[in-house]
Motif scaffolding. Structure first.
Motif, PDB file in Angstrom:
ATOM      1  N   HIS A 132       0.018  15.847  30.331  1.00 12.38           N
ATOM      2  CA  HIS A 132       1.318  15.428  29.799  1.00 12.38           C
ATOM      3  C   HIS A 132       2.464  16.066  30.574  1.00 12.38           C
ATOM      4  O   HIS A 132       3.425  15.397  30.936  1.00 12.38           O
ATOM      5  N   LEU A 133       2.365  17.364  30.824  1.00  9.24           N
ATOM      6  CA  LEU A 133       3.472  18.089  31.437  1.00  9.24           C
ATOM      7  C   LEU A 133       3.564  17.950  32.953  1.00  9.24           C
ATOM      8  O   LEU A 133       4.656  18.025  33.509  1.00  9.24           O
ATOM      9  N   ILE A 134       2.429  17.748  33.622  1.00 10.73           N
ATOM     10  CA  ILE A 134       2.423  17.766  35.088  1.00 10.73           C
ATOM     11  C   ILE A 134       1.962  16.447  35.691  1.00 10.73           C
ATOM     12  O   ILE A 134       2.675  15.823  36.483  1.00 10.73           O
ATOM     13  N   ASP A 135       0.761  16.010  35.329  1.00  8.75           N
ATOM     14  CA  ASP A 135       0.162  14.859  35.994  1.00  8.75           C
ATOM     15  C   ASP A 135       0.870  13.540  35.695  1.00  8.75           C
ATOM     16  O   ASP A 135       0.963  12.679  36.570  1.00  8.75           O
ATOM     17  N   ASP A 136       1.351  13.349  34.483  1.00 10.57           N
ATOM     18  CA  ASP A 136       1.938  12.066  34.090  1.00 10.57           C
ATOM     19  C   ASP A 136       3.429  11.950  34.370  1.00 10.57           C
ATOM     20  O   ASP A 136       4.063  10.990  33.943  1.00 10.57           O
ATOM     21  N   VAL A 137       4.016  12.900  35.074  1.00 13.49           N
ATOM     22  CA  VAL A 137       5.442  12.859  35.381  1.00 13.49           C
ATOM     23  C   VAL A 137       5.617  13.029  36.884  1.00 13.49           C
ATOM     24  O   VAL A 137       4.947  13.838  37.511  1.00 13.49           O
ATOM     25  N   THR A 138       6.489  12.220  37.461  1.00 14.18           N
ATOM     26  CA  THR A 138       6.690  12.245  38.904  1.00 14.18           C
ATOM     27  C   THR A 138       7.494  13.448  39.353  1.00 14.18           C
ATOM     28  O   THR A 138       7.150  14.117  40.314  1.00 14.18           O
ATOM     29  N   VAL A 139       8.588  13.738  38.685  1.00 14.89           N
ATOM     30  CA  VAL A 139       9.505  14.780  39.145  1.00 14.89           C
ATOM     31  C   VAL A 139       9.559  15.961  38.188  1.00 14.89           C
ATOM     32  O   VAL A 139       9.247  17.078  38.550  1.00 14.89           O
ATOM     33  N   GLY A 140       9.990  15.753  36.973  1.00 17.28           N
ATOM     34  CA  GLY A 140      10.155  16.852  36.029  1.00 17.28           C
ATOM     35  C   GLY A 140      10.661  16.341  34.704  1.00 17.28           C
ATOM     36  O   GLY A 140      10.689  15.148  34.441  1.00 17.28           O
ATOM     37  N   TRP A 141      11.074  17.259  33.870  1.00 19.10           N
ATOM     38  CA  TRP A 141      11.475  16.950  32.505  1.00 19.10           C
ATOM     39  C   TRP A 141      12.952  17.214  32.276  1.00 19.10           C
ATOM     40  O   TRP A 141      13.489  18.223  32.710  1.00 19.10           O
ATOM     41  N   ASP A 142      13.586  16.302  31.533  1.00 22.30           N
ATOM     42  CA  ASP A 142      14.923  16.539  31.025  1.00 22.30           C
ATOM     43  C   ASP A 142      14.800  17.118  29.620  1.00 22.30           C
ATOM     44  O   ASP A 142      15.512  18.037  29.248  1.00 22.30           O
ATOM     45  N   GLU A 143      13.853  16.562  28.846  1.00 24.79           N
ATOM     46  CA  GLU A 143      13.645  17.034  27.485  1.00 24.79           C
ATOM     47  C   GLU A 143      12.228  16.700  27.058  1.00 24.79           C
ATOM     48  O   GLU A 143      11.741  15.599  27.280  1.00 24.79           O
ATOM     49  N   LEU A 144      11.538  17.672  26.455  1.00 22.95           N
ATOM     50  CA  LEU A 144      10.218  17.424  25.894  1.00 22.95           C
ATOM     51  C   LEU A 144      10.391  16.918  24.475  1.00 22.95           C
ATOM     52  O   LEU A 144      11.162  17.477  23.703  1.00 22.95           O
ATOM     53  N   GLY A 145       9.662  15.853  24.149  1.00 21.27           N
ATOM     54  CA  GLY A 145       9.770  15.255  22.825  1.00 21.27           C
ATOM     55  C   GLY A 145       8.554  15.537  21.974  1.00 21.27           C
ATOM     56  O   GLY A 145       7.637  16.263  22.364  1.00 21.27           O
ATOM     57  N   THR A 146       8.531  14.916  20.832  1.00 17.85           N
ATOM     58  CA  THR A 146       7.421  15.112  19.908  1.00 17.85           C
ATOM     59  C   THR A 146       6.154  14.425  20.396  1.00 17.85           C
ATOM     60  O   THR A 146       5.079  14.704  19.861  1.00 17.85           O
ATOM     61  N   ASP A 147       6.246  13.569  21.412  1.00 13.59           N
ATOM     62  CA  ASP A 147       5.037  12.964  21.958  1.00 13.59           C
ATOM     63  C   ASP A 147       4.117  14.023  22.556  1.00 13.59           C
ATOM     64  O   ASP A 147       2.918  13.804  22.689  1.00 13.59           O
ATOM     65  N   LEU A 148       4.623  15.183  22.871  1.00 11.41           N
ATOM     66  CA  LEU A 148       3.804  16.297  23.323  1.00 11.41           C
ATOM     67  C   LEU A 148       2.813  16.699  22.232  1.00 11.41           C
ATOM     68  O   LEU A 148       1.754  17.241  22.511  1.00 11.41           O
ATOM     69  N   LEU A 149       3.139  16.405  20.999  1.00  4.16           N
ATOM     70  CA  LEU A 149       2.303  16.777  19.857  1.00  4.16           C
ATOM     71  C   LEU A 149       1.381  15.654  19.400  1.00  4.16           C
ATOM     72  O   LEU A 149       0.704  15.803  18.377  1.00  4.16           O
ATOM     73  N   ASP A 150       1.333  14.541  20.130  1.00  3.76           N
ATOM     74  CA  ASP A 150       0.442  13.438  19.750  1.00  3.76           C
ATOM     75  C   ASP A 150      -0.984  13.957  19.617  1.00  3.76           C
ATOM     76  O   ASP A 150      -1.483  14.679  20.483  1.00  3.76           O
ATOM     77  N   GLY A 151      -1.628  13.634  18.514  1.00  5.59           N
ATOM     78  CA  GLY A 151      -2.993  14.075  18.268  1.00  5.59           C
ATOM     79  C   GLY A 151      -3.085  15.372  17.476  1.00  5.59           C
ATOM     80  O   GLY A 151      -4.167  15.747  17.035  1.00  5.59           O
ATOM     81  N   ALA A 152      -1.972  16.077  17.300  1.00  2.00           N
ATOM     82  CA  ALA A 152      -1.976  17.305  16.496  1.00  2.00           C
ATOM     83  C   ALA A 152      -2.023  16.925  15.017  1.00  2.00           C
ATOM     84  O   ALA A 152      -1.615  15.817  14.632  1.00  2.00           O
ATOM     85  N   PRO A 153      -2.496  17.812  14.158  1.00  2.41           N
ATOM     86  CA  PRO A 153      -2.521  17.515  12.723  1.00  2.41           C
ATOM     87  C   PRO A 153      -1.118  17.167  12.220  1.00  2.41           C
ATOM     88  O   PRO A 153      -0.142  17.853  12.553  1.00  2.41           O
ATOM     89  N   PRO A 154      -0.983  16.097  11.422  1.00  2.00           N
ATOM     90  CA  PRO A 154       0.334  15.671  10.939  1.00  2.00           C
ATOM     91  C   PRO A 154       1.136  16.773  10.248  1.00  2.00           C
ATOM     92  O   PRO A 154       2.349  16.859  10.438  1.00  2.00           O
ATOM     93  N   ALA A 155       0.484  17.626   9.477  1.00  3.15           N
ATOM     94  CA  ALA A 155       1.217  18.697   8.790  1.00  3.15           C
ATOM     95  C   ALA A 155       1.821  19.677   9.792  1.00  3.15           C
ATOM     96  O   ALA A 155       2.937  20.156   9.603  1.00  3.15           O
ATOM     97  N   LEU A 156       1.098  19.954  10.870  1.00  3.14           N
ATOM     98  CA  LEU A 156       1.614  20.849  11.900  1.00  3.14           C
ATOM     99  C   LEU A 156       2.801  20.211  12.610  1.00  3.14           C
ATOM    100  O   LEU A 156       3.825  20.858  12.841  1.00  3.14           O
ATOM    101  N   VAL A 157       2.697  18.919  12.934  1.00  2.00           N
ATOM    102  CA  VAL A 157       3.799  18.205  13.593  1.00  2.00           C
ATOM    103  C   VAL A 157       5.039  18.245  12.713  1.00  2.00           C
ATOM    104  O   VAL A 157       6.140  18.536  13.181  1.00  2.00           O
ATOM    105  N   THR A 158       4.886  17.997  11.421  1.00  2.00           N
ATOM    106  CA  THR A 158       6.016  18.022  10.493  1.00  2.00           C
ATOM    107  C   THR A 158       6.637  19.416  10.430  1.00  2.00           C
ATOM    108  O   THR A 158       7.858  19.557  10.447  1.00  2.00           O
ATOM    109  N   THR A 159       5.802  20.444  10.396  1.00  2.00           N
ATOM    110  CA  THR A 159       6.316  21.815  10.356  1.00  2.00           C
ATOM    111  C   THR A 159       7.114  22.138  11.608  1.00  2.00           C
ATOM    112  O   THR A 159       8.182  22.738  11.544  1.00  2.00           O
TER     113      THR A 159
END
Length: 147
Positions: free
Chosen positions: A4-31
């Motif tokens: 997510h952080l390196i391979d799927d991006v060509t240059v870099g990040w402006d802002e990391l979103g909640t998609d970084l948490l895809d697959g995490a337990p819903p309660a953890l994402v909400t917290t």
């Protein structure tokens, strides 16, 4: 994480979103997000002064100063190294097993080489669920990629 952080991006990040948490337990994402959801934004659509395609850069003292970079993150197999570029050339390693709900000291000077910065105090939403002796993270997913 590396994909997510390196391979799927060509240059870099402006802002990391909640998609970084895809697959995490819903309660953890909400917290961690307070129930908000926003996409990551990459720097892939940059326009360079000479019209050439943007490229990843190696951060040196000169580029860090010119780009006003304040934080660096290096992914290691055993954890993520958090570097306060304003204070050090390397930083402490935060183990991947650390509970992401824990709050770390967020002052850049605290992230000099050595042990993970001590806790400043529990974050209100997570304090009941966070381990008492665990260190805290340097920033929220929303701020982690910002310069």
């Amino acid at each position: 994480m590396a994909r997510h952080l390196i391979d799927d991006v060509t240059v870099g990040w402006d802002e990391l979103g909640t998609d970084l948490l895809d697959g995490a337990p819903p309660a953890l994402v909400t917290t961690l997000t307070g129930g908000e959801h926003w996409p990551s934004r990459t720097l892939d659509r940059l326009v360079t002064p000479d019209g050439s395609p943007p490229a990843r850069m190696t951060v040196t003292d000169a580029t860090a100063d010119a780009q006003d970079l304040q934080w660096g993150y290096v992914l290691h197999a055993e954890g993520i190294e958090v570097i306060s570029i304003l204070h050090a050339d390397n930083g402490p390693l935060v183990d991947w097993a650390i509970d992401p709900r824990t709050a770390f000291n967020d002052h850049p000077a605290a992230w000099s080489p050595g042990p993970v910065p001590p806790r400043r105090g529990p974050r209100a939403a997570a304090s009941a669920n966070a381990p008492a002796a665990a260190p805290v993270k340097a920033g929220s997913p929303r701020s982690a990629g910002r310069r």
